[in-house]
Design a protein around this motif. Structure first.
Motif, PDB file in Angstrom:
ATOM      1  N   GLY A  85     -39.883 -51.464 -61.531  1.00  0.00           N
ATOM      2  CA  GLY A  85     -38.291 -51.138 -61.097  1.00  0.00           C
ATOM      3  C   GLY A  85     -37.389 -51.301 -62.859  1.00  0.00           C
ATOM      4  N   ALA A  86     -36.387 -51.517 -62.518  1.00  0.00           N
ATOM      5  CA  ALA A  86     -35.715 -50.942 -64.368  1.00  0.00           C
ATOM      6  C   ALA A  86     -33.891 -51.262 -63.584  1.00  0.00           C
ATOM      7  CB  ALA A  86     -35.498 -49.789 -64.502  1.00  0.00           C
ATOM      8  N   GLY A  87     -33.344 -53.038 -62.908  1.00  0.00           N
ATOM      9  CA  GLY A  87     -32.614 -53.593 -62.640  1.00  0.00           C
ATOM     10  C   GLY A  87     -32.304 -52.895 -61.444  1.00  0.00           C
ATOM     11  N   SER A  88     -31.960 -54.046 -60.812  1.00  0.00           N
ATOM     12  CA  SER A  88     -30.581 -53.670 -59.510  1.00  0.00           C
ATOM     13  C   SER A  88     -29.963 -55.340 -59.876  1.00  0.00           C
ATOM     14  CB  SER A  88     -32.082 -54.209 -58.349  1.00  0.00           C
ATOM     15  OG  SER A  88     -32.224 -55.947 -58.513  1.00  0.00           O
ATOM     16  N   VAL A  89     -28.701 -54.872 -58.128  1.00  0.00           N
ATOM     17  CA  VAL A  89     -27.313 -56.047 -57.744  1.00  0.00           C
ATOM     18  C   VAL A  89     -28.235 -56.279 -56.788  1.00  0.00           C
ATOM     19  CG1 VAL A  89     -25.180 -56.494 -57.891  1.00  0.00           C
ATOM     20  CG2 VAL A  89     -26.364 -54.371 -59.833  1.00  0.00           C
ATOM     21  N   PRO A 101     -30.355 -50.524 -55.922  1.00  0.00           N
ATOM     22  CA  PRO A 101     -30.725 -50.485 -57.515  1.00  0.00           C
ATOM     23  C   PRO A 101     -29.952 -50.490 -58.660  1.00  0.00           C
ATOM     24  CG  PRO A 101     -30.301 -48.546 -56.442  1.00  0.00           C
ATOM     25  CD  PRO A 101     -30.467 -49.600 -55.085  1.00  0.00           C
ATOM     26  N   GLY A 102     -29.755 -50.781 -59.707  1.00  0.00           N
ATOM     27  CA  GLY A 102     -28.550 -50.598 -60.910  1.00  0.00           C
ATOM     28  C   GLY A 102     -29.094 -49.013 -61.062  1.00  0.00           C
ATOM     29  N   PRO A 103     -28.302 -48.126 -61.705  1.00  0.00           N
ATOM     30  CA  PRO A 103     -28.176 -46.679 -62.079  1.00  0.00           C
ATOM     31  C   PRO A 103     -29.527 -46.466 -63.013  1.00  0.00           C
ATOM     32  CG  PRO A 103     -26.543 -48.371 -64.000  1.00  0.00           C
ATOM     33  CD  PRO A 103     -27.320 -49.636 -62.859  1.00  0.00           C
ATOM     34  N   VAL A 104     -30.080 -47.495 -63.682  1.00  0.00           N
ATOM     35  CA  VAL A 104     -31.002 -46.243 -64.833  1.00  0.00           C
ATOM     36  C   VAL A 104     -32.515 -47.112 -63.407  1.00  0.00           C
ATOM     37  CG1 VAL A 104     -33.494 -47.142 -66.025  1.00  0.00           C
ATOM     38  CG2 VAL A 104     -30.706 -47.310 -66.673  1.00  0.00           C
ATOM     39  N   MET A 105     -31.884 -47.594 -62.379  1.00  0.00           N
ATOM     40  CA  MET A 105     -33.006 -48.055 -61.415  1.00  0.00           C
ATOM     41  C   MET A 105     -33.345 -46.704 -60.387  1.00  0.00           C
ATOM     42  SD  MET A 105     -35.160 -50.823 -59.428  1.00  0.00           S
ATOM     43  CE  MET A 105     -35.006 -50.514 -57.824  1.00  0.00           C
ATOM     44  N   GLY A 106     -31.683 -46.548 -60.103  1.00  0.00           N
ATOM     45  CA  GLY A 106     -31.592 -44.850 -59.284  1.00  0.00           C
ATOM     46  C   GLY A 106     -32.303 -43.895 -59.607  1.00  0.00           C
ATOM     47  N   LYS A 107     -31.929 -43.659 -60.663  1.00  0.00           N
ATOM     48  CA  LYS A 107     -32.883 -42.611 -61.221  1.00  0.00           C
ATOM     49  C   LYS A 107     -34.202 -42.722 -61.321  1.00  0.00           C
ATOM     50  CE  LYS A 107     -28.271 -40.973 -64.315  1.00  0.00           C
ATOM     51  NZ  LYS A 107     -28.016 -40.992 -65.389  1.00  0.00           N
ATOM     52  N   SER A 108     -34.310 -43.478 -61.984  1.00  0.00           N
ATOM     53  CA  SER A 108     -36.063 -43.569 -61.309  1.00  0.00           C
ATOM     54  C   SER A 108     -37.185 -43.510 -59.871  1.00  0.00           C
ATOM     55  CB  SER A 108     -36.625 -44.580 -62.247  1.00  0.00           C
ATOM     56  OG  SER A 108     -36.476 -45.240 -63.214  1.00  0.00           O
ATOM     57  N   SER A 181     -57.203 -46.199 -60.106  1.00  0.00           N
ATOM     58  CA  SER A 181     -57.316 -46.025 -61.180  1.00  0.00           C
ATOM     59  C   SER A 181     -56.486 -45.538 -62.063  1.00  0.00           C
ATOM     60  CB  SER A 181     -58.527 -46.368 -62.159  1.00  0.00           C
ATOM     61  OG  SER A 181     -59.338 -45.332 -61.630  1.00  0.00           O
ATOM     62  N   ARG A 182     -56.537 -43.984 -61.129  1.00  0.00           N
ATOM     63  CA  ARG A 182     -55.994 -43.384 -62.153  1.00  0.00           C
ATOM     64  C   ARG A 182     -54.125 -43.307 -60.866  1.00  0.00           C
ATOM     65  NH1 ARG A 182     -58.857 -37.943 -61.413  1.00  0.00           N
ATOM     66  NH2 ARG A 182     -58.822 -38.602 -58.908  1.00  0.00           N
ATOM     67  N   VAL A 183     -53.506 -43.509 -61.599  1.00  0.00           N
ATOM     68  CA  VAL A 183     -51.687 -43.354 -61.899  1.00  0.00           C
ATOM     69  C   VAL A 183     -50.856 -42.441 -62.423  1.00  0.00           C
ATOM     70  CG1 VAL A 183     -53.012 -45.902 -60.733  1.00  0.00           C
ATOM     71  CG2 VAL A 183     -51.474 -45.788 -63.109  1.00  0.00           C
ATOM     72  N   LEU A 184     -49.746 -42.588 -61.880  1.00  0.00           N
ATOM     73  CA  LEU A 184     -49.129 -41.740 -62.301  1.00  0.00           C
ATOM     74  C   LEU A 184     -47.621 -43.005 -62.373  1.00  0.00           C
ATOM     75  CD1 LEU A 184     -47.283 -39.124 -62.997  1.00  0.00           C
ATOM     76  CD2 LEU A 184     -46.570 -38.352 -60.307  1.00  0.00           C
ATOM     77  N   VAL A 185     -47.479 -43.412 -63.579  1.00  0.00           N
ATOM     78  CA  VAL A 185     -46.360 -44.383 -64.021  1.00  0.00           C
ATOM     79  C   VAL A 185     -45.018 -43.822 -63.805  1.00  0.00           C
ATOM     80  CG1 VAL A 185     -45.568 -46.036 -64.833  1.00  0.00           C
ATOM     81  CG2 VAL A 185     -48.086 -46.032 -64.728  1.00  0.00           C
ATOM     82  N   VAL A 186     -43.835 -43.567 -63.232  1.00  0.00           N
ATOM     83  CA  VAL A 186     -42.431 -43.309 -63.360  1.00  0.00           C
ATOM     84  C   VAL A 186     -41.727 -44.210 -64.331  1.00  0.00           C
ATOM     85  CG1 VAL A 186     -40.231 -42.148 -62.766  1.00  0.00           C
ATOM     86  CG2 VAL A 186     -42.387 -41.751 -61.405  1.00  0.00           C
ATOM     87  N   SER A 187     -40.831 -43.565 -65.222  1.00  0.00           N
ATOM     88  CA  SER A 187     -40.432 -44.582 -66.349  1.00  0.00           C
ATOM     89  C   SER A 187     -39.218 -44.234 -66.884  1.00  0.00           C
ATOM     90  CB  SER A 187     -41.586 -45.137 -67.374  1.00  0.00           C
ATOM     91  OG  SER A 187     -40.716 -46.446 -68.205  1.00  0.00           O
ATOM     92  N   PRO A 188     -38.107 -44.974 -66.873  1.00  0.00           N
ATOM     93  CA  PRO A 188     -37.183 -44.359 -67.786  1.00  0.00           C
ATOM     94  C   PRO A 188     -37.614 -43.974 -69.115  1.00  0.00           C
ATOM     95  CG  PRO A 188     -36.099 -46.570 -67.245  1.00  0.00           C
ATOM     96  CD  PRO A 188     -37.701 -46.742 -66.721  1.00  0.00           C
ATOM     97  N   MET A 208     -48.339 -40.683 -67.250  1.00  0.00           N
ATOM     98  CA  MET A 208     -46.571 -40.688 -67.711  1.00  0.00           C
ATOM     99  C   MET A 208     -46.387 -40.100 -67.565  1.00  0.00           C
ATOM    100  SD  MET A 208     -46.958 -44.559 -68.874  1.00  0.00           S
ATOM    101  CE  MET A 208     -44.716 -44.178 -68.255  1.00  0.00           C
ATOM    102  N   PHE A 209     -44.476 -40.495 -66.526  1.00  0.00           N
ATOM    103  CA  PHE A 209     -43.408 -39.428 -65.758  1.00  0.00           C
ATOM    104  C   PHE A 209     -42.265 -40.324 -66.634  1.00  0.00           C
ATOM    105  CE2 PHE A 209     -41.279 -36.894 -63.577  1.00  0.00           C
ATOM    106  CZ  PHE A 209     -41.926 -35.354 -63.259  1.00  0.00           C
ATOM    107  N   PRO A 210     -42.114 -39.838 -67.541  1.00  0.00           N
ATOM    108  CA  PRO A 210     -40.999 -40.609 -67.965  1.00  0.00           C
ATOM    109  C   PRO A 210     -39.449 -40.018 -67.343  1.00  0.00           C
ATOM    110  CG  PRO A 210     -41.833 -39.015 -69.784  1.00  0.00           C
ATOM    111  CD  PRO A 210     -42.264 -38.517 -68.405  1.00  0.00           C
ATOM    112  N   SER A 211     -37.972 -40.774 -66.754  1.00  0.00           N
ATOM    113  CA  SER A 211     -36.955 -40.284 -65.926  1.00  0.00           C
ATOM    114  C   SER A 211     -35.979 -40.574 -67.478  1.00  0.00           C
ATOM    115  CB  SER A 211     -37.094 -40.891 -64.274  1.00  0.00           C
ATOM    116  OG  SER A 211     -36.815 -42.389 -64.476  1.00  0.00           O
ATOM    117  N   HIS A 212     -34.868 -40.676 -66.359  1.00  0.00           N
ATOM    118  CA  HIS A 212     -33.342 -40.802 -66.958  1.00  0.00           C
ATOM    119  C   HIS A 212     -33.987 -40.724 -68.444  1.00  0.00           C
ATOM    120  CE1 HIS A 212     -30.217 -43.391 -67.395  1.00  0.00           C
ATOM    121  NE2 HIS A 212     -30.231 -44.209 -67.500  1.00  0.00           N
TER     122      HIS A 212
END
Length: 255
Positions: A85-89, A101-108, A181-188, A208-212
């Motif tokens: 999570g990266a912010g919500s309202v 979702p907040g703008p950053v979380m929306g892109k994630s 145990s093998r995870v693909l993590v989406v994060s800003p 890691m899979f960077p976004s935003h």
């Protein structure tokens, strides 16, 4: 004419307005031959520098380029997609429920949705309610993902964590029960280096899979634009400095 107007209105909005007031206070103090005029000018200069596009780019780039997006083969090798999570309202109306979702979380979310559709992997959203005005990030995201057509049997939730360290810890506890145990993590992208360290610290095999991304590498200096202080630049610098401090805290063992 519009470009000139744009230049001037940046100086009547924060942080430009604050910088201008500090300069005026410094000039007034200097003219009155009072002590402290240098402090006003120094603070104004520091605030101006921290609000410039060039400075924001230099501060953000090392974080945003530290982790490259993985190849399709690396994505396919993961057992499960995790989105932090990266912010919500909370408490605001939305389609079929409350909270957005907040703008950053929306892109994630957009990135996580596309990855789930591309791979068919289960999608776990990790994020609780940080403050009273926030909604539970995982609950908001799962409602929207379900409305977007992600099968409910592919959606998982961890809605208790309040920070990234808890994201990693609570996710590890949940995945242990699933045998994953093998995870693909989406994060800003700005947060990705810290997220990777914290998830790997929990013993997870992390890709890691960077976004935003906030800052483009295709940047050319333009005196007209680059002399303007903006709140966006100042916000990005503040967020990046917080990431550097958090990485230092992790290295010192206090985070």
């Amino acid at each position: 004419m519009l470009e000139i107007l744009k230049f001037f209105y940046q100086w009547v909005l924060p942080p430009g307005l604050i910088i201008g007031l500090l300069v005026l206070a410094g000039l007034y103090t200097l003219i009155r031959r009072r002590k402290g005029w240098g402090l006003f000018f120094g603070i104004a200069l520091l605030l101006w520098l921290l609000s410039l596009r060039a400075v924001a780019n230099v501060v953000c780039w090392p974080l945003e380029t530290a982790i490259a997006q993985p190849s399709p083969e690396q994505v396919a090798a993961c057992d499960l997609i995790v989105m932090t999570g990266a912010g919500s309202v909370g408490g605001v109306p939305d389609l079929g429920g409350t909270g957005q979702p907040g703008p950053v979380m929306g892109k994630s979310m957009l990135t996580a949705y596309r990855l789930q559709k591309m791979t068919g992997k289960p999608l776990l959203v990790s994020g609780g309610q940080v403050r009273s005005e926030n909604g539970r990030e995982a609950d908001i995201a799962l409602r929207i993902f379900a409305q977007m057509g992600v099968p409910k049997d592919k959606l998982l939730s961890e809605n208790q964590s309040r920070n990234t360290a808890q994201n990693a810890s609570y996710t590890r506890e949940l995945l242990q029960t699933m045998g994953c145990s093998r995870v693909l993590v989406v994060s800003p992208a700005l947060h990705a280096p810290r997220v990777q360290v914290l998830f790997a610290r929990e013993g997870l095999d992390v890709t890691m899979f960077p976004s935003h991304y906030r800052r483009s590498e295709d940047w050319n200096f333009n005196l007209f634009y680059d002399a303007m202080p903006t709140a966006e630049n100042l916000s990005d610098v503040a967020d990046a400095l917080r990431e550097y401090l958090a990485l230092l805290a992790i290295r010192l063992g206090v985070y």
